[in-house]
Each structure stands twice: as C-alpha cells, then as structure tokens.
Design an enzyme around this catalytic site. Structure first.
Site, short mmCIF file in Angstrom:
data_model
loop_
_atom_site.label_atom_id
_atom_site.label_comp_id
_atom_site.label_asym_id
_atom_site.label_seq_id
_atom_site.Cartn_x
_atom_site.Cartn_y
_atom_site.Cartn_z
N ARG A 1 28.37 39.64 76.02
CA ARG A 1 28.32 40.06 77.43
C ARG A 1 28.94 38.98 78.32
O ARG A 1 30.07 39.11 78.75
CB ARG A 1 26.86 40.39 77.82
CG ARG A 1 26.73 41.18 79.10
CD ARG A 1 26.81 40.34 80.36
NE ARG A 1 25.77 39.32 80.44
CZ ARG A 1 25.78 38.33 81.34
NH1 ARG A 1 26.78 38.20 82.20
NH2 ARG A 1 24.84 37.41 81.35
N ASP A 2 28.24 37.88 78.52
CA ASP A 2 28.75 36.85 79.42
C ASP A 2 30.07 36.29 78.88
O ASP A 2 30.97 35.95 79.64
CB ASP A 2 27.70 35.73 79.55
CG ASP A 2 27.79 34.98 80.87
OD1 ASP A 2 28.85 35.04 81.50
OD2 ASP A 2 26.81 34.31 81.25
N HIS B 1 19.59 29.51 81.66
CA HIS B 1 20.90 30.09 81.31
C HIS B 1 21.98 29.10 81.74
O HIS B 1 22.35 29.04 82.90
CB HIS B 1 21.03 31.43 82.05
CG HIS B 1 22.34 32.13 81.92
ND1 HIS B 1 22.50 33.27 81.14
CD2 HIS B 1 23.55 31.91 82.48
CE1 HIS B 1 23.74 33.70 81.23
NE2 HIS B 1 24.41 32.90 82.04
N HIS C 1 25.67 27.30 81.70
CA HIS C 1 27.10 27.26 81.37
C HIS C 1 27.44 25.78 81.17
O HIS C 1 26.84 24.91 81.78
CB HIS C 1 27.93 27.92 82.48
CG HIS C 1 27.82 29.42 82.45
ND1 HIS C 1 28.79 30.21 81.91
CD2 HIS C 1 26.82 30.24 82.84
CE1 HIS C 1 28.42 31.49 82.00
NE2 HIS C 1 27.22 31.54 82.55
N CYS D 1 35.88 31.89 82.93
CA CYS D 1 36.56 32.85 83.79
C CYS D 1 38.05 32.53 83.84
O CYS D 1 38.44 31.40 84.14
CB CYS D 1 35.95 32.78 85.19
SG CYS D 1 36.78 33.85 86.33
N ASN E 1 28.90 30.09 78.35
CA ASN E 1 27.55 29.55 78.16
C ASN E 1 27.62 28.44 77.13
O ASN E 1 28.54 28.38 76.31
CB ASN E 1 26.61 30.63 77.63
CG ASN E 1 26.33 31.71 78.65
OD1 ASN E 1 26.80 32.83 78.52
ND2 ASN E 1 25.60 31.36 79.68
P1 HMG Z 1 29.81 48.84 94.63
O1 HMG Z 1 31.30 49.09 94.73
O2 HMG Z 1 29.12 48.25 95.80
O3 HMG Z 1 29.00 50.16 94.19
O4 HMG Z 1 29.57 47.96 93.34
P2 HMG Z 1 29.03 51.64 94.67
O5 HMG Z 1 27.66 52.14 94.44
O6 HMG Z 1 29.64 51.76 96.06
O7 HMG Z 1 30.01 52.36 93.63
C1 HMG Z 1 31.43 52.13 93.61
C2 HMG Z 1 32.00 52.73 92.34
O8 HMG Z 1 31.45 52.08 91.20
C3 HMG Z 1 31.69 54.22 92.16
O9 HMG Z 1 32.76 54.77 91.41
C4 HMG Z 1 30.48 54.19 91.27
O10 HMG Z 1 30.32 55.38 90.53
C5 HMG Z 1 30.79 53.04 90.35
P3 HMG Z 1 33.96 55.59 92.14
O11 HMG Z 1 33.26 56.67 92.93
O12 HMG Z 1 34.65 54.58 93.04
O13 HMG Z 1 34.80 56.05 91.01
N1 HMG Z 1 29.57 52.42 89.82
C6 HMG Z 1 29.30 52.28 88.53
N2 HMG Z 1 29.98 52.59 87.42
C7 HMG Z 1 29.40 52.30 86.22
N3 HMG Z 1 28.20 51.70 86.12
C8 HMG Z 1 27.50 51.35 87.21
C9 HMG Z 1 28.05 51.63 88.47
N4 HMG Z 1 27.63 51.44 89.73
C10 HMG Z 1 28.55 51.92 90.55
N5 HMG Z 1 26.32 50.76 87.10
C11 HMG Z 1 28.33 47.11 91.49
C12 HMG Z 1 28.29 47.51 92.96
C13 HMG Z 1 27.09 46.29 91.22
C14 HMG Z 1 28.36 48.35 90.64
C15 HMG Z 1 29.61 46.27 91.26
O14 HMG Z 1 29.65 45.25 92.19
C16 HMG Z 1 29.70 45.72 89.87
O15 HMG Z 1 29.78 46.44 88.90
N6 HMG Z 1 29.79 44.38 89.77
C17 HMG Z 1 29.95 43.71 88.49
C18 HMG Z 1 28.96 42.63 88.42
C19 HMG Z 1 29.02 41.93 87.07
O16 HMG Z 1 28.99 42.55 86.02
N7 HMG Z 1 29.13 40.59 87.13
C20 HMG Z 1 29.07 39.79 85.95
C21 HMG Z 1 27.70 39.72 85.39
S1 HMG Z 1 26.60 38.64 86.28
C22 HMG Z 1 26.83 37.10 85.56
O17 HMG Z 1 27.72 36.95 84.78
C23 HMG Z 1 25.86 36.00 85.87
C24 HMG Z 1 24.85 35.78 84.74
O18 HMG Z 1 25.52 35.49 83.53
C25 HMG Z 1 23.92 34.61 85.09
C26 HMG Z 1 24.67 33.32 85.49
O19 HMG Z 1 25.56 32.84 84.77
O20 HMG Z 1 24.33 32.83 86.57
C27 HMG Z 1 23.98 37.00 84.52
MG MG Z 2 26.28 33.55 83.00
#
Ligand code: HMG
Ligand code: MG
Length: 297
Positions: free
Chosen positions: A14-15, A206, A208, A239, A248
């Site tokens: 995932r990450d 968690h 990195h 990234c 990580n």
């Molecule tokens: P948004 O654009 O504000 O959402 O995104 P929306 O509700 O307005 O929807 C926009 C479009 O996205 C729509 O599609 C939805 O259907 C679709 P369209 O009508 O344009 O075709 N949509 C989805 N599709 C599939 N699955 C869903 C979903 N939700 C909406 N769940 C949203 C908000 C959160 C969805 C967006 O910002 C997003 O997907 N962001 C990605 C975030 C992400 O994955 N980041 C990386 C992980 S976090 C991380 O790495 C940190 C961590 O490791 C800890 C650390 O290191 O600190 C965990």
């Molecule tokens: Mg992370």
C-alpha cells in the site's frame, strides 16, 4: 521463557506501491501478498479504496484481495477515507478499515481534499459502518512531527486529533512520521503528549526512513512500551515527486533490531528478505534495506 511479542503491520503493498511510478498489476500484488503472509506476517495492508484518479496505483485493490489465500490469524487491511471506500472494503471482506487524517491542515487538504475537522466528520459513518460489520478500525495521523508544507508540528497539535479519532471508536491509532524528519527526542516528546490518551497497546508508530532515523525512533518507542510498528518490505515507497522522499522503514531492518532485542514477531527474516529481493528485481530497483541486501544471492 516466552519472548514478548511485537506486531509488524506490513505497508509495502500500500504505502510502498502507491508511490511507484508504474502501477503493478493486481495479480502480482496478490502474489506478493500471499508470499508476505507466508513469511509469518499476520497484518498486511492490501491496498486502498481511494479515488483511482488521485492514486491510480491503488486501483483494483478488490482484485488484489480476491487473490488472497485467507488463513487463520491473517488480517487483510485497507485504507477507507470515506463511505465509498468503506463500501469497497466491506464488499471485499477486508478485516481492518483504516481512516487517515493529519496533524497538519495543509497536508490534509492536499491528501484528502478537506480540513481536519471535515475529515473527522467524514470518518463518522465509516467508523459506524465498519463497527456494525464487525471490522476493526485503524486511524492514521500523518505529519506527527513535521509537515512538508508547514514545517515543524508540535505534539500539542497531534493530541487533539488522536482524541477525536478515539472518540469515533478507533481501535488503534498509527502515528505517522510521513516525511521521516523525527528523531528520538521528538518521538519521546510526542509520546509524552499521546500516551496519556490511550492504552499503549492501541498505539502504533509509522516511520518513513527518509533521514535514516527510523530504527532509532522505533528503539526509543520500544522503551516507551509501543509494540506495534508499521514497516514495508524492502523499504518500498518514496514519492516520485518529492526530493529524497523514501518509503517506510524496511521490515527486514526492524526485524533484525527486534530479534536482537529479544522480541518475538512470528516472522521469518530470511524468507521475508527473499520476498523483498524478488520485489526489487521485479521493480528493477535497488533494495534500500541494508539487512535485506545482506541476503541477496
Ligand atoms: P474528493 O475529490 O474530495 O472526493 O476526494 P469526492 O467525494 O468529491 O469524489 C470525487 C471523485 O472521486 C468521484 O468520482 C468519486 O466517485 C470518486 P467522479 O464522479 O469524479 O468520477 N471517489 C472515489 N473513488 C473510489 N474510491 C473512493 C472514492 N471516493 C471518491 N473511496 C478522496 C476525496 C479522499 C477520495 C481523495 O482525496 C483521495 O482518494 N485521496 C487519496 C488519498 C490517499 O490515498 N493518500 C495516500 C494514502 S495516506 C498516506 O500515505 C499516509 C500514511 O501512510 C501515514 C503516513 O505516512 O503519515 C497512511
Ligand atoms: Mg506512510
């Protein structure tokens, strides 16, 4: 005498893969998941139910999960930022749903397109739905020591976010040093603020490894009683858009430390290192795990 147990939550698929320039096909991700589970890892993130427009690498996480060989004790974990994500996780029958926000407003906005307060409101139905379906709820707080947009983050900014996630019913909080800036002193200050809020067994770290401090930070938090750590096989991640960003901390490196400290993890280091080296060969990249490299044929 039985050894004390430490749980590793595997992040590579995932990450790690969410940052690969080229998406890896679902059947390959499923094969790697099964190989990782075969090394004794019991908790593995399989991917994310997020927008494929935002993170194309995590598309088809449902197909990854469909290819997993389930076994007793194996926890299939996924990211579920909103109700749509929860629906995907429940349809795939994931075991753990994870919501994620941050201690930094700028990061939250760029990552999930809302404020921290809005993210908590979005998570409310996710938490309720996950619980109603008998799933465990994990909650991440990113940028617990530093933010790529806002610089240093204080423990006093992290604690209220942790409290709100606990109030939602989070079973576990994972504190993310997203950009790998933390050092042990900062981790201790963070834990001083967070540990009074919850039982230590609900807290994960968690890290990195951007600045090579992750193993030191894990050592520091072991001393504070933390027994859950997130790590990625072969330190997968980094990234493509952020200078010097890495994944990580490598699971192999953490395992080597834990073994030396006398902890049990249930994971076979040699088998894990073999999976890590196979993944690096597939991705045609160097293995950033120092320990993993020592097992390379
Ligand atoms: P948004 O654009 O504000 O959402 O995104 P929306 O509700 O307005 O929807 C926009 C479009 O996205 C729509 O599609 C939805 O259907 C679709 P369209 O009508 O344009 O075709 N949509 C989805 N599709 C599939 N699955 C869903 C979903 N939700 C909406 N769940 C949203 C908000 C959160 C969805 C967006 O910002 C997003 O997907 N962001 C990605 C975030 C992400 O994955 N980041 C990386 C992980 S976090 C991380 O790495 C940190 C961590 O490791 C800890 C650390 O290191 O600190 C965990
Ligand atoms: Mg992370």
């Amino acid at each position: 005498m039985s050894r004390e147990f430490v749980t590793l939550v595997e992040m590579g698929l995932r990450d790690g893969l969410q940052n690969e320039a080229t998406p890896v096909p679902a059947e390959v991700r499923a094969r790697w998941f099964n190989a990782l589970a075969g090394t004794g890892l019991d908790r593995i993130e399989a991917g994310s139910f997020v927008s494929p427009k935002w993170v194309p690498q995590m598309a088809n996480t449902d197909q990854v999960i469909a290819g997993i060989k389930r076994r007793d004790g194996l926890s299939v974990e996924v990211l579920t930022p909103n109700q749509k994500g929860l629906e995907g996780a429940l349809a795939a029958d994931a075991d753990v749903c994870a919501v994620f926000t941050a201690a930094s407003e700028s990061f939250t906005q760029r990552n999930i397109n809302c404020t921290i307060a809005e993210s908590i409101e979005r998570f409310r139905p996710v938490a309720e739905g996950a619980k109603a379906a008998g799933k465990r709820l994990r909650a991440y707080v990113s940028c617990v020591v530093g933010c790529p947009y806002e610089g240093a983050i204080q423990p006093s900014q992290v604690a209220p976010v942790v409290e709100q996630l606990l109030a939602l019913g989070a079973d576990e909080i994972s504190l993310g040093d997203t950009i790998g800036v933390a050092r042990p002193k900062e981790i201790h200050a963070l834990l001083d603020a967070v540990l009074p809020l919850l039982p230590v067994k609900k807290l994960a770290l968690h890290c990195h490894d951007t600045r090579g401090q992750a193993v030191a930070n894990i050592y520091a938090s072991l001393e504070r009683g933390i027994r859950i750590f997130d790590s990625a096989v072969a330190g997968l991640g980094g990234c493509p858009y952020a200078n010097g960003a890495t994944g990580n901390v490598a699971t192999e490196d953490v395992l080597y430390l834990l073994d030396g400290e006398g902890f049990d993890t249930g994971i076979d280091l040699e088998a894990l290192a073999a999976v890590g080296n196979e993944i690096c060969d597939f991705l045609e990249r160097d293995n950033p795990s120092r320990v993993g490299k020592t097992f390379k044929a």
